[in-house]
Design a protein around this motif. Structure first.
Motif, PDB file in Angstrom:
ATOM      1  N   LEU A  18       0.801  -1.310  -0.023  1.00  0.00           N
ATOM      2  CA  LEU A  18       0.208   0.132  -0.008  1.00  0.00           C
ATOM      3  C   LEU A  18       0.798   1.370   0.130  1.00  0.00           C
ATOM      4  O   LEU A  18       0.608   2.200  -0.961  1.00  0.00           O
ATOM      5  N   GLY A  22       1.283   3.082  -3.415  1.00  0.00           N
ATOM      6  CA  GLY A  22       0.908   4.662  -3.363  1.00  0.00           C
ATOM      7  C   GLY A  22       1.763   5.594  -3.693  1.00  0.00           C
ATOM      8  O   GLY A  22       1.746   6.666  -4.631  1.00  0.00           O
ATOM      9  N   ASP A  56      -3.570   1.143  -9.703  1.00  0.00           N
ATOM     10  CA  ASP A  56      -4.040   1.425  -8.754  1.00  0.00           C
ATOM     11  C   ASP A  56      -5.265   0.399  -8.177  1.00  0.00           C
ATOM     12  O   ASP A  56      -5.534   0.100  -7.134  1.00  0.00           O
ATOM     13  N   THR A  60      -3.136  -1.328  -5.216  1.00  0.00           N
ATOM     14  CA  THR A  60      -3.776  -0.541  -4.036  1.00  0.00           C
ATOM     15  C   THR A  60      -4.779  -1.211  -3.701  1.00  0.00           C
ATOM     16  O   THR A  60      -4.997  -1.263  -2.435  1.00  0.00           O
ATOM     17  N   TRP A 101      -8.680   8.532  -1.350  1.00  0.00           N
ATOM     18  CA  TRP A 101      -8.145   7.602  -2.192  1.00  0.00           C
ATOM     19  C   TRP A 101      -9.290   7.472  -3.040  1.00  0.00           C
ATOM     20  O   TRP A 101      -9.306   7.389  -4.400  1.00  0.00           O
TER      21      TRP A 101
END
Length: 163
Positions: A18, A22, A56, A60, A101
């Motif tokens: 993460l 990120g 992403d 993520t 996010w």
């Protein structure tokens, strides 16, 4: 390997993914935009934004789901009460990161779509610039929240006093 060790490994690994993903997505999107703006390379910008959206979702999103699930399971396994200062801070920071996010992901789609539709660099327009600034601004508190979560994951001062 015990269930606790497996959960802890999943939690730590997803935390690293993460944070790393990120930071990596933000850095490469930002630097790519800066480079493409300087060179007026619209094709390069399109490619960067396509990859940003994919990364992403793949990294993520997966890390967030694993973080949440493994965190809940670890709290239950360790008997950590839900109503302590520590758990309230963890939950608040997790929600803050998520609240930043989700719009970031939506903005990434908008940026990608604006770049796809543009026929030249000059066609990106003010909406692209506005969305990009918002994307950048939302990344700051999200990143800060994840860094703070790392600290709380490491410190756990007796899991905090009851609220």
């Amino acid at each position: 390997m015990t269930a606790y060790v497996l959960l802890k490994w999943l939690h730590l690994t997803s935390a690293a993914v993460l944070l790393g993903t990120g930071a990596g997505i933000a850095f490469f999107t930002w630097m790519g935009y800066v480079r493409c703006r300087r060179t007026r390379d619209l094709a390069g910008l399109r490619e960067i934004l396509e990859i940003t959206v994919i990364a992403d979702w793949v990294f993520t999103t997966t890390a967030i789901v694993v973080q949440f699930g493994s965190g809940i399971a670890l709290m239950a396994m360790l008997g950590v009460p839900w109503f302590t200062t520590w758990s309230a801070m963890v939950i608040a920071l997790f929600l803050l990161a998520g609240a930043c996010w989700v719009p970031v992901v939506i903005i990434q789609y908008r940026l990608r779509d604006i770049a796809r539709a543009a026929s030249s660099w000059g066609d990106l327009g003010e909406e692209f610039a506005r969305q990009y600034r918002l994307w950048f601004a939302l990344g700051m508190p999200a990143f800060a929240a994840v860094i703070a979560l790392y600290g709380l994951m490491l410190i756990k001062p007796g899991f905090g006093a009851a609220l």
